[in-house]
Write an enzyme that holds these catalytic residues in place. Structure first.
Site, short mmCIF file in Angstrom:
data_model
loop_
_atom_site.label_atom_id
_atom_site.label_comp_id
_atom_site.label_asym_id
_atom_site.label_seq_id
_atom_site.Cartn_x
_atom_site.Cartn_y
_atom_site.Cartn_z
N ASP A 71 -6.71 -16.93 -2.03
CA ASP A 71 -6.29 -17.87 -3.06
C ASP A 71 -7.53 -18.24 -3.87
O ASP A 71 -8.46 -18.86 -3.34
CB ASP A 71 -5.68 -19.12 -2.43
CG ASP A 71 -4.97 -20.00 -3.46
OD1 ASP A 71 -5.47 -20.11 -4.61
OD2 ASP A 71 -3.94 -20.61 -3.13
N THR A 86 8.75 -14.03 -1.81
CA THR A 86 9.57 -15.22 -2.07
C THR A 86 9.00 -15.99 -3.25
O THR A 86 9.33 -17.17 -3.43
CB THR A 86 9.65 -16.13 -0.83
OG1 THR A 86 8.32 -16.45 -0.40
CG2 THR A 86 10.40 -15.47 0.31
N ALA A 87 8.14 -15.33 -4.04
CA ALA A 87 7.48 -15.99 -5.18
C ALA A 87 8.29 -15.74 -6.45
O ALA A 87 9.28 -16.43 -6.72
CB ALA A 87 6.04 -15.50 -5.31
N ASP A 126 13.28 -12.00 -1.88
CA ASP A 126 14.20 -13.06 -2.29
C ASP A 126 14.24 -13.18 -3.81
O ASP A 126 15.05 -13.94 -4.35
CB ASP A 126 13.76 -14.41 -1.69
CG ASP A 126 14.71 -15.55 -2.05
OD1 ASP A 126 15.93 -15.36 -1.89
OD2 ASP A 126 14.23 -16.61 -2.50
N GLU A 136 17.12 -11.00 -12.73
CA GLU A 136 18.10 -11.70 -11.92
C GLU A 136 19.24 -12.20 -12.80
O GLU A 136 18.98 -12.75 -13.87
CB GLU A 136 17.43 -12.88 -11.19
CG GLU A 136 16.34 -12.45 -10.22
CD GLU A 136 15.65 -13.62 -9.53
OE1 GLU A 136 15.93 -14.79 -9.90
OE2 GLU A 136 14.82 -13.37 -8.65
N HIS A 166 17.48 -15.04 -4.46
CA HIS A 166 16.63 -16.15 -4.91
C HIS A 166 17.15 -17.49 -4.37
O HIS A 166 17.45 -18.41 -5.13
CB HIS A 166 16.54 -16.19 -6.43
CG HIS A 166 15.26 -16.82 -6.92
ND1 HIS A 166 14.68 -16.50 -8.12
CD2 HIS A 166 14.45 -17.77 -6.37
CE1 HIS A 166 13.57 -17.20 -8.29
NE2 HIS A 166 13.42 -17.98 -7.23
N GLY A 203 15.45 -19.07 -1.60
CA GLY A 203 14.44 -19.59 -0.69
C GLY A 203 14.43 -21.10 -0.61
O GLY A 203 14.32 -21.68 0.47
#
Length: 322
Positions: free
Chosen positions: A167, A227-228, A253, A258, A277, A279
């Site tokens: 990060d 999952t981002a 996810d 989408e 999507h 999560g």
């Protein structure tokens, strides 16, 4: 409110404040948002997933504040809001447990081909895949190390996995989770990650950050969990890596488009586990995001102090910020 509904926890906060709430009727229709913003004297917007464009923001002269129902603001034209001096808040941490738990579920399902075998059984076939990956002793690589990734890291450590994280915001800082080794770069992380889990916002820097080159740096038979945001991954490159067996599996996810188009390659691959999507879409997370977003806009409108840490464009804040 850029959705047809809001969790009761948020509705109650708004009702107690005497707010009039205007809901949209078509959750994926950005044009409806623009029409409402041009015709209603809206003071605040609680933004869900539909696009909140600069045109919509500029069409509403009464608009004073926006709050994201969650943390990802890629669907909001933040630059347009900033130009108007309108702060854009978010609700960090409200859905962290739910997203982390789904990331874990996708990781386990991808490792053991759960989705594929479930489908085989539903079709009446007793297909016993026995090439699943045992995660104990494997290395989990986390890209982005915010609240979701930190929660996931603690679970992985309890499963006797090794955990690494990259990060940029934590460069030259100690790891916020004991036992997690911070890596100096994405390239340093990738060759060590038997499982790569993505936890970054969608920005110009992160768009397409995991492409063919990055996937090739992963160990053979690695697992990708996302999952981002779908746009963080080069999907054609991911499909190619999955088809040729360079990756063991993927758990996703979120996708670049989408809802996922019918017949999409990701939906056809047996080594992909997909969820639409969701999560952060447990009742607990939805309630926390709804009440957090409602409090954000009401505090700003009431002239009460608001934490600058909740604002993605803090340059718009004045004396009302903490």
């Amino acid at each position: 409110m850029t959705a047809p509904r809001l969790a009761a926890a948020g509705v109650d906060v708004l009702r107690q404040a005497g707010a009039r709430v205007v809901y949209t009727t078509r959750p994926d229709d950005a044009g409806e948002i623009e029409a409402l913003m041009a015709s209603e004297p809206i003071d605040a917007v609680i933004s869900r997933t539909v696009q909140l464009s600069g045109k919509a923001i500029d069409a509403c002269p009464t608009l004073k504040v926006i709050s994201k129902h969650g943390v990802g603001v890629s669907n909001i034209d933040v630059a347009a809001a900033t130009a108007r001096g309108i702060p854009v808040f978010m609700t960090p941490g409200a859905n962290a447990a739910s997203v982390a738990e789904l990331a874990l579920g996708l990781m386990l399902a991808a490792a053991r081909h759960v989705g594929y075998m479930h489908g085989e059984l539903q079709a009446g076939r007793w297909t016993r895949k026995q090439d699943g990956i045992e995660l104990r002793g494997r290395t989990l690589g986390l890209v982005g190390f915010g609240q979701v990734a930190q929660r996931l890291s603690r679970i992985a450590l309890a499963m006797d996995m090794q955990v690494l994280a990259f990060d940029p915001a934590l460069q030259n800082k100690p790891s916020p989770v004991p036992g997690v080794s911070l890596q100096p770069s994405l390239d340093a992380l990738l060759p060590q990650a038997d499982v790569l889990s993505l936890h970054v916002p969608l920005t110009e820097r992160t768009r397409g950050m995991v492409g063919a080159r990055e996937l090739a740096l992963l160990p053979p038979g690695a697992i990708l969990v996302n999952t981002a945001r779908g746009e963080v991954v080069d999907e054609p490159a991911l499909v190619a890596a999955l088809e040729r067996g360079a990756l063991h599996a993927a758990g996703l996810d979120t996708m670049a488009v989408e809802p996922l188009p019918a017949g999409h390659a990701l939906a056809r691959l047996p080594n992909v586990v997909l969820t639409p999507h969701v999560g952060g879409s447990t009742p607990a997370a939805l309630a926390a995001m709804a009440s957090g977003a409602a409090h954000n806009v009401l505090q700003w409108l009431d002239g009460k102090p608001v934490s600058a840490q909740l604002c993605v464009n803090p340059e718009t804040l004045t004396e009302k910020a903490l």
